[in-house]
Design a protein around this motif. Structure first.
Motif, PDB file in Angstrom:
ATOM      1  N   UNK A 126       0.803  -1.223   0.000  1.00 31.65           N
ATOM      2  CA  UNK A 126       0.000   0.000   0.000  1.00 31.65           C
ATOM      3  C   UNK A 126       0.841   1.282   0.000  1.00 31.65           C
ATOM      4  N   UNK A 127       1.844   1.382   0.880  1.00 32.94           N
ATOM      5  CA  UNK A 127       2.579   2.641   1.024  1.00 32.94           C
ATOM      6  C   UNK A 127       3.361   3.043  -0.232  1.00 32.94           C
ATOM      7  N   UNK A 128       4.044   2.129  -0.914  1.00 28.11           N
ATOM      8  CA  UNK A 128       4.686   2.535  -2.176  1.00 28.11           C
ATOM      9  C   UNK A 128       3.661   2.997  -3.217  1.00 28.11           C
ATOM     10  N   UNK A 129       2.505   2.361  -3.242  1.00 26.55           N
ATOM     11  CA  UNK A 129       1.457   2.775  -4.178  1.00 26.55           C
ATOM     12  C   UNK A 129       0.992   4.188  -3.859  1.00 26.55           C
ATOM     13  N   UNK A 130       0.793   4.464  -2.567  1.00 26.19           N
ATOM     14  CA  UNK A 130       0.374   5.800  -2.147  1.00 26.19           C
ATOM     15  C   UNK A 130       1.433   6.833  -2.514  1.00 26.19           C
ATOM     16  N   UNK A 131       2.692   6.520  -2.253  1.00 30.89           N
ATOM     17  CA  UNK A 131       3.777   7.443  -2.595  1.00 30.89           C
ATOM     18  C   UNK A 131       3.801   7.716  -4.095  1.00 30.89           C
ATOM     19  N   UNK A 132       3.616   6.665  -4.905  1.00 24.86           N
ATOM     20  CA  UNK A 132       3.587   6.828  -6.368  1.00 24.86           C
ATOM     21  C   UNK A 132       2.433   7.722  -6.777  1.00 24.86           C
ATOM     22  N   UNK A 133       1.234   7.451  -6.252  1.00 23.10           N
ATOM     23  CA  UNK A 133       0.048   8.219  -6.642  1.00 23.10           C
ATOM     24  C   UNK A 133       0.217   9.693  -6.283  1.00 23.10           C
ATOM     25  N   UNK A 134       0.710   9.986  -5.099  1.00 23.95           N
ATOM     26  CA  UNK A 134       0.898  11.390  -4.704  1.00 23.95           C
ATOM     27  C   UNK A 134       1.881  12.097  -5.633  1.00 23.95           C
TER      28      UNK A 134
ATOM     29  N   UNK B 241      -8.692   1.229  -7.143  1.00 20.65           N
ATOM     30  CA  UNK B 241      -7.614   2.142  -7.525  1.00 20.65           C
ATOM     31  C   UNK B 241      -8.148   3.557  -7.706  1.00 20.65           C
ATOM     32  N   UNK B 242      -9.290   3.681  -8.368  1.00 14.73           N
ATOM     33  CA  UNK B 242      -9.873   5.010  -8.581  1.00 14.73           C
ATOM     34  C   UNK B 242     -10.255   5.652  -7.249  1.00 14.73           C
ATOM     35  N   UNK B 243     -10.764   4.868  -6.315  1.00 13.34           N
ATOM     36  CA  UNK B 243     -11.099   5.384  -4.988  1.00 13.34           C
ATOM     37  C   UNK B 243      -9.863   6.013  -4.340  1.00 13.34           C
ATOM     38  N   UNK B 244      -8.739   5.305  -4.398  1.00  8.72           N
ATOM     39  CA  UNK B 244      -7.512   5.811  -3.773  1.00  8.72           C
ATOM     40  C   UNK B 244      -6.946   7.012  -4.538  1.00  8.72           C
ATOM     41  N   UNK B 245      -7.054   6.997  -5.858  1.00 11.12           N
ATOM     42  CA  UNK B 245      -6.617   8.151  -6.649  1.00 11.12           C
ATOM     43  C   UNK B 245      -7.443   9.374  -6.283  1.00 11.12           C
ATOM     44  N   UNK B 246      -8.764   9.205  -6.222  1.00 15.67           N
ATOM     45  CA  UNK B 246      -9.652  10.329  -5.875  1.00 15.67           C
ATOM     46  C   UNK B 246      -9.321  10.888  -4.495  1.00 15.67           C
ATOM     47  N   UNK B 247      -9.096  10.015  -3.538  1.00 24.81           N
ATOM     48  CA  UNK B 247      -8.758  10.443  -2.190  1.00 24.81           C
ATOM     49  C   UNK B 247      -7.420  11.193  -2.167  1.00 24.81           C
ATOM     50  N   UNK B 248      -6.432  10.661  -2.865  1.00 28.17           N
ATOM     51  CA  UNK B 248      -5.127  11.322  -2.921  1.00 28.17           C
ATOM     52  C   UNK B 248      -5.234  12.672  -3.634  1.00 28.17           C
ATOM     53  N   UNK B 249      -6.032  12.730  -4.704  1.00 25.43           N
ATOM     54  CA  UNK B 249      -6.199  13.989  -5.445  1.00 25.43           C
ATOM     55  C   UNK B 249      -6.851  15.057  -4.561  1.00 25.43           C
ATOM     56  N   UNK B 250      -7.842  14.668  -3.752  1.00 26.28           N
ATOM     57  CA  UNK B 250      -8.458  15.620  -2.819  1.00 26.28           C
ATOM     58  C   UNK B 250      -7.419  16.176  -1.868  1.00 26.28           C
ATOM     59  N   UNK B 251      -6.563  15.306  -1.359  1.00 27.59           N
ATOM     60  CA  UNK B 251      -5.518  15.747  -0.438  1.00 27.59           C
ATOM     61  C   UNK B 251      -4.510  16.664  -1.121  1.00 27.59           C
ATOM     62  N   UNK B 252      -4.122  16.352  -2.345  1.00 27.78           N
ATOM     63  CA  UNK B 252      -3.201  17.212  -3.084  1.00 27.78           C
ATOM     64  C   UNK B 252      -3.855  18.573  -3.330  1.00 27.78           C
ATOM     65  N   UNK B 253      -5.137  18.566  -3.678  1.00 27.00           N
ATOM     66  CA  UNK B 253      -5.852  19.830  -3.897  1.00 27.00           C
ATOM     67  C   UNK B 253      -5.954  20.658  -2.624  1.00 27.00           C
TER      68      UNK B 253
END
Length: 131
Positions: free
Chosen positions: A51-59, A87-99
């Protein structure tokens, strides 16, 4: 059996546009030429990452401006358990945080997660570490 994961291989995957196999149109990826992952994240993304490497990549991918389709394409190639909806759920969540102003993971965070092995020399060249 496995192709080494380096910048050119990452770009090759991103260029394949595998997420939209049923569509014929090509995605414009011209603005992704400067996308750079830190070496420690590349290393962790080689074989079915946790999970954590995936999160780091997505961010980092979101911060660099990659669209969801390119992120999906990459995960389809690197993750045996790829699931489009999850995957889309996690991308959306990460995108909200980046925004909201969240930046990609610091080297200290990557060290805590066991991703960084103190070998990365790219951090000082990444735009979010210079602000």
């Amino acid at each position: 059996l496995f192709k080494p994961l380096d910048r050119s291989w990452v770009m090759e995957i991103l260029n394949k546009n595998l997420y939209h196999e049923e569509e014929e149109e090509e995605m414009d990826i011209s603005n992704f030429d400067n996308f750079e992952l830190r070496d420690c994240i590349i290393e962790e993304m080689k074989v079915n990452p946790e999970h954590y490497p995936r999160l780091a990549y997505v961010l980092e991918a979101i911060y660099a401006g990659l669209p969801d389709e390119q992120i999906h394409s990459f995960f389809k190639q690197t993750c045996e358990d790829y699931n489009k909806r999850l995957t889309q759920y996690h991308i959306d969540n990460a995108r909200k945080n980046v925004n909201r102003g969240v930046k990609p993971c610091s080297c200290d965070t990557l060290k805590k997660w066991g991703i960084c092995k103190n070998q990365c020399k790219k951090s000082s060249n990444l735009p979010w570490f210079n602000s």
